[in-house]
Design a protein around this motif. Structure first.
Motif, short mmCIF file in Angstrom:
data_model
loop_
_atom_site.label_atom_id
_atom_site.label_comp_id
_atom_site.label_asym_id
_atom_site.label_seq_id
_atom_site.Cartn_x
_atom_site.Cartn_y
_atom_site.Cartn_z
N VAL A 82 0.87 -1.17 0.00
CA VAL A 82 0.00 0.00 0.00
C VAL A 82 0.91 1.22 0.00
CG1 VAL A 82 -1.87 1.21 1.15
CG2 VAL A 82 -1.68 -1.28 1.38
N TRP A 83 0.82 2.04 -1.02
CA TRP A 83 1.76 3.14 -1.13
C TRP A 83 1.08 4.40 -1.67
CZ3 TRP A 83 0.88 -0.14 -5.08
CH2 TRP A 83 0.87 0.36 -6.38
N PRO A 84 1.71 5.55 -1.50
CA PRO A 84 1.08 6.81 -1.91
C PRO A 84 1.38 7.17 -3.36
CG PRO A 84 3.11 7.28 -0.76
CD PRO A 84 2.97 5.78 -0.77
N ARG A 85 0.41 7.81 -4.01
CA ARG A 85 0.61 8.36 -5.34
C ARG A 85 0.07 9.79 -5.35
NH1 ARG A 85 -0.82 4.88 -10.54
NH2 ARG A 85 1.28 4.13 -10.01
N ASN A 86 0.74 10.66 -6.10
CA ASN A 86 0.35 12.07 -6.18
C ASN A 86 0.36 12.72 -4.79
OD1 ASN A 86 -0.13 11.83 -8.98
ND2 ASN A 86 -2.20 11.09 -8.59
N GLY A 87 1.31 12.29 -3.96
CA GLY A 87 1.40 12.84 -2.62
C GLY A 87 1.90 14.28 -2.63
N ARG A 88 1.23 15.14 -1.89
CA ARG A 88 1.58 16.56 -1.86
C ARG A 88 1.04 17.18 -0.58
NH1 ARG A 88 -2.62 15.13 -4.64
NH2 ARG A 88 -4.56 16.30 -4.62
N GLY A 89 1.47 18.39 -0.32
CA GLY A 89 0.97 19.08 0.86
C GLY A 89 1.93 20.16 1.33
N PHE A 90 1.81 20.53 2.60
CA PHE A 90 2.63 21.60 3.17
C PHE A 90 3.12 21.18 4.55
CE2 PHE A 90 0.30 23.90 0.00
CZ PHE A 90 1.20 24.87 -0.45
N PHE A 91 4.29 21.70 4.88
CA PHE A 91 4.85 21.53 6.22
C PHE A 91 5.14 22.93 6.75
CE2 PHE A 91 7.46 18.15 8.66
CZ PHE A 91 7.11 18.74 9.87
N PHE A 92 4.24 23.41 7.63
CA PHE A 92 4.39 24.74 8.19
C PHE A 92 5.19 24.63 9.49
CE2 PHE A 92 0.19 24.84 5.98
CZ PHE A 92 0.55 25.69 4.95
N THR A 93 6.51 24.72 9.40
CA THR A 93 7.31 24.57 10.62
C THR A 93 7.12 25.76 11.56
OG1 THR A 93 9.22 25.51 9.43
CG2 THR A 93 9.06 23.11 9.56
N CYS A 94 6.66 26.89 11.04
CA CYS A 94 6.44 28.06 11.90
C CYS A 94 5.26 27.83 12.85
CB CYS A 94 6.23 29.32 11.08
SG CYS A 94 4.93 29.14 9.82
N THR A 95 4.33 26.98 12.46
CA THR A 95 3.20 26.66 13.33
C THR A 95 3.19 25.20 13.77
OG1 THR A 95 1.78 26.15 11.43
CG2 THR A 95 1.78 28.42 12.22
N GLY A 96 4.12 24.39 13.22
CA GLY A 96 4.21 22.98 13.61
C GLY A 96 3.15 22.10 12.99
N LEU A 97 2.61 22.50 11.83
CA LEU A 97 1.54 21.72 11.21
C LEU A 97 2.03 21.03 9.95
CD1 LEU A 97 -1.50 20.94 10.95
CD2 LEU A 97 -1.78 23.03 9.57
N LEU A 98 1.76 19.72 9.86
CA LEU A 98 2.00 18.94 8.66
C LEU A 98 0.65 18.59 8.05
CD1 LEU A 98 3.79 17.25 6.71
CD2 LEU A 98 3.56 15.34 8.32
#
Length: 307
Positions: free
Chosen positions: A260-276
């Motif tokens: 089971v693996w990811p495809r078209n994986g994307r997003g944001f990592f806001f290190t200033c607020t600690g949110l993935l």
């Protein structure tokens, strides 16, 4: 005889230098290209200070042949893009470019208070020479298009985000949203610097807890992410020796699942607020079955840093 020889040398010398001067006079005049260069100093609109931050840097025209430079912009939010709208015109260089959320809102006719973390803004630039002849990104040669400063001036993208700082990303996280069983919502995991930069620069340590007591899956499955300087995340389908990386909850473990693996994986990592905040299509292969299956509604994963 000697005098005739001297006269011949002088005559040839005069003829040579006369030709040389004439050839110099006939050289085409060098014309400076009407190009503009942008050195980005502020790469994002800060998600923690949308109203007080800006995207931009120093906009410069190395030559003297640029009469003006026009910038247009569009917003892309949740996959929906506006048309391009005129933003500003620059007529003197160097120029301190500072694009604010309020200026963007006024240009595209939207309230900037509706702007969201992760919103993308695409800009297009057009320079004009003293004869009002335009130059767009498509008019640049392939080599010139590859120059970072030129690319940033004529065709670039920025986000509402914050600069990604790896040292701030490291720590313990709580899963705050996933489509799996609710018993996993309060689960925690650790994010560390990757142990193999060829796989990614960030590693989630067994985020779905496959190795924990009571879970049928016998292995620990770490997840690798690639995060760029602006906090934009891509999730590799394969890592290492072209091996698909596992990204799935132990609650859906099934011995018929080969992978089971990811495809078209994307997003944001806001290190200033600690949110993935990432999303992906969950691809599945079954034991003894060459076909591929996908669960498009199961690729949601959000986590908040605890410390």
């Amino acid at each position: 005889m000697k005098n005739k020889f001297k006269f011949l040398i002088i005559a040839l010398s005069v003829a040579f230098f006369s030709c040389e001067d004439e050839s110099k006079d006939n050289l085409p005049e060098l014309i400076e290209a009407p190009y503009v260069n942008l050195t980005v100093e502020r790469p994002v609109i800060d998600v923690t200070n949308i109203t007080g931050s800006s995207y931009g840097g120093v906009l410069d025209a190395p030559g003297a042949s640029v009469s003006k430079f026009e910038i247009s912009i569009r917003r892309v939010s949740n996959g929906v893009a506006t048309p391009y709208y005129p933003l500003l015109t620059v007529t003197s260089f160097p120029y301190d470019l500072a694009i604010t959320a309020s200026e963007i809102g006024a240009a595209i006719g939207q309230d900037f208070n509706t702007f969201l973390a992760g919103d993308r803004f695409d800009i297009l630039g057009v320079s004009y020479d003293v004869n009002n002849v335009p130059t767009t990104f498509n008019d640049l040669s392939s080599n010139t298009q590859g120059e970072v400063g030129m690319k940033q001036a004529y065709s670039n993208t920025f986000y509402i985000s914050c600069p990604f700082i790896l040292s701030e990303a490291v720590g313990n996280y709580e899963i705050i949203e996933t489509v799996f069983d609710d018993t996993w919502l309060l689960d925690t995991f650790e994010i560390v610097e990757s142990d193999d930069t060829e796989k990614g620069n960030v590693m989630l340590v067994d985020p779905y807890g496959h190795f924990r007591e009571g879970i049928s899956s016998p292995n620990r499955y770490n997840v690798y992410l690639n995060v760029n300087d602006f906090g934009i995340v891509s999730i590799p389908e394969t890592v290492g020796n072209n091996e698909r990386q596992y990204l799935w909850s132990g609650t859906i473990y099934n011995p018929t699942y080969e992978n089971v693996w990811p495809r078209n994986g994307r997003g944001f990592f806001f290190t200033c607020t600690g949110l993935l905040d990432i999303s992906y299509t969950q691809m599945i292969t079954l034991v003894g079955n060459p076909g591929l299956f996908s669960f498009t509604d199961r690729g949601v994963f959000k986590a908040q840093k605890l410390n």
